[in-house]
Write a protein that holds these residues in place. Structure first.
Motif, short mmCIF file in Angstrom:
data_model
loop_
_atom_site.label_atom_id
_atom_site.label_comp_id
_atom_site.label_asym_id
_atom_site.label_seq_id
_atom_site.Cartn_x
_atom_site.Cartn_y
_atom_site.Cartn_z
N CYS A 18 0.83 -1.21 0.00
CA CYS A 18 0.00 0.00 0.00
C CYS A 18 0.86 1.26 0.00
O CYS A 18 0.56 2.21 -0.72
CB CYS A 18 -0.97 0.00 1.18
N VAL B 203 0.61 4.16 -2.83
CA VAL B 203 0.38 5.58 -2.52
C VAL B 203 1.45 6.42 -3.20
O VAL B 203 1.16 7.46 -3.81
CB VAL B 203 0.38 5.81 -0.98
N TRP C 4 -7.99 1.84 2.75
CA TRP C 4 -7.17 2.19 1.60
C TRP C 4 -7.95 2.54 0.34
O TRP C 4 -7.36 2.85 -0.70
CB TRP C 4 -6.17 1.06 1.30
N PHE D 11 -7.07 5.63 -1.51
CA PHE D 11 -5.87 5.63 -2.36
C PHE D 11 -6.12 4.90 -3.69
O PHE D 11 -5.19 4.69 -4.47
CB PHE D 11 -4.71 4.93 -1.65
#
Ligand SMILES: NC(=O)c1ccc[n+]([C@@H]2O[C@H](COP(=O)([O-])OP(=O)(O)OC[C@H]3O[C@@H](n4cnc5c(N)ncnc54)[C@H](O)[C@@H]3O)[C@@H](O)[C@H]2O)c1
Length: 241
Positions: free
Chosen positions: A115, A119, A163, A166
């Motif tokens: 993750c 990002v 998440w 994102f």
């Protein structure tokens, strides 16, 4: 697309690596058994990586090595997992901890590293966690394993919620009993096999390739609006209860 697969040296992970390579992905095959990972990687023209998901920093290292080699990361599939079976009162906390460390913490660590990379790249990403029918159904002797897979299910849902902002999707594939080295003991014992098959409407174990097809879908653009889902691939076991 660049894909990182943990537990890629055997069973479901190996099938996932092959399936993603078939569709044109560059695949990094990570496993604590390097020889197996190398064999699978050689077959798919990918990169093998020695990775023990329980080692601190292993997730970040795997993501870094992937990016060093291929320039980016698009997909993470976590297949590394272990099963320890025994009467719950006798399992002991060491065994329970071992299972949770691989199946839950090992999954969390590499997902978080993926993750962070997504990002940084700024254009989202796909994460697919391998759960189990045992996230939903308890069987005798599986206290450690079922607790770990129940955790993987809620980890997947939580990460999906965290998440989404994102553009990262996180989904859980829930295999039923699947013909791999992990289930060889159960499937190789005629009585245990027959008992299990009676519970499965389709009446047979799954093939690793059938798990891989579900993973490949969730790790594709066609699944762009699916996140936080649990996809059972279990021959109807969960539906039958
Ligand atoms: N086979 C089944 O019936 C079944 C059913 C439901 C869920 N699952 C899940 O599917 C996943 C894959 O299982 P499988 O059946 O392919 O088993 P498998 O034993 O064939 O493969 C598991 C792979 O994970 C690797 N691994 C184990 N611990 C690791 C660690 N600490 N770090 C890195 N790699 C590690 C092993 O070396 C192996 O290559 C597991 O999470 C398992 O719990 C399997």
């Amino acid at each position: 697309m660049i894909s990182l697969v943990t537990g890629a040296g055997s069973g479901i992970g190996a099938a996932v690596a092959r399936r993603l390579a078939d569709r044109g992905d560059e695949v990094v095959c990570a496993d604590r058994d390097l020889a197996s990972a190398e064999k699978v990687a050689a077959g798919v023209g990918g990169m093998a990586l020695l990775m023990d998901v329980t080692v601190a920093g292993a997730g970040q290292q795997a993501v870094d090595r992937t990016v060093e080699r291929f320039g980016r990361l698009d997909t993470l599939v976590t297949c590394a997992g272990i099963e320890r079976v025994g009467p719950a009162a006798e399992l002991g906390t060491d065994t329970v901890r071992e299972v949770l460390e691989v199946n839950v913490l090992g999954t969390f660590d590499v997902a978080a590293a993926a993750c962070r990379r997504f990002v940084e790249q700024g254009d989202g990403g796909r994460i697919v966690l391998i759960g189990s029918v045992n996230a939903m159904i308890a069987l005798p002797g599986q206290a450690a394993y079922a607790a770990s897979k129940g955790s993987v299910l809620m980890l997947g849902r939580s990460l999906a919620v965290d998440w989404a902002r994102f553009g990262v999707t996180v989904n859980v594939v829930g295999p039923g009993v699947t013909d791999t080295p992990m289930s060889a003991g159960t499937l190789g014992d005629p009585d245990r096999r027959a008992a299990m098959m009676r519970r499965i409407p389709l009446g047979r174990p799954g093939r690793p390739e059938e798990m891989a097809d579900a993973v490949a879908f969730l790790a594709s653009e066609r699944a762009s609006y699916i996140t936080g889902a649990y996809l059972p691939v279990d021959g109807g076991w969960l539906a039958a209860g």
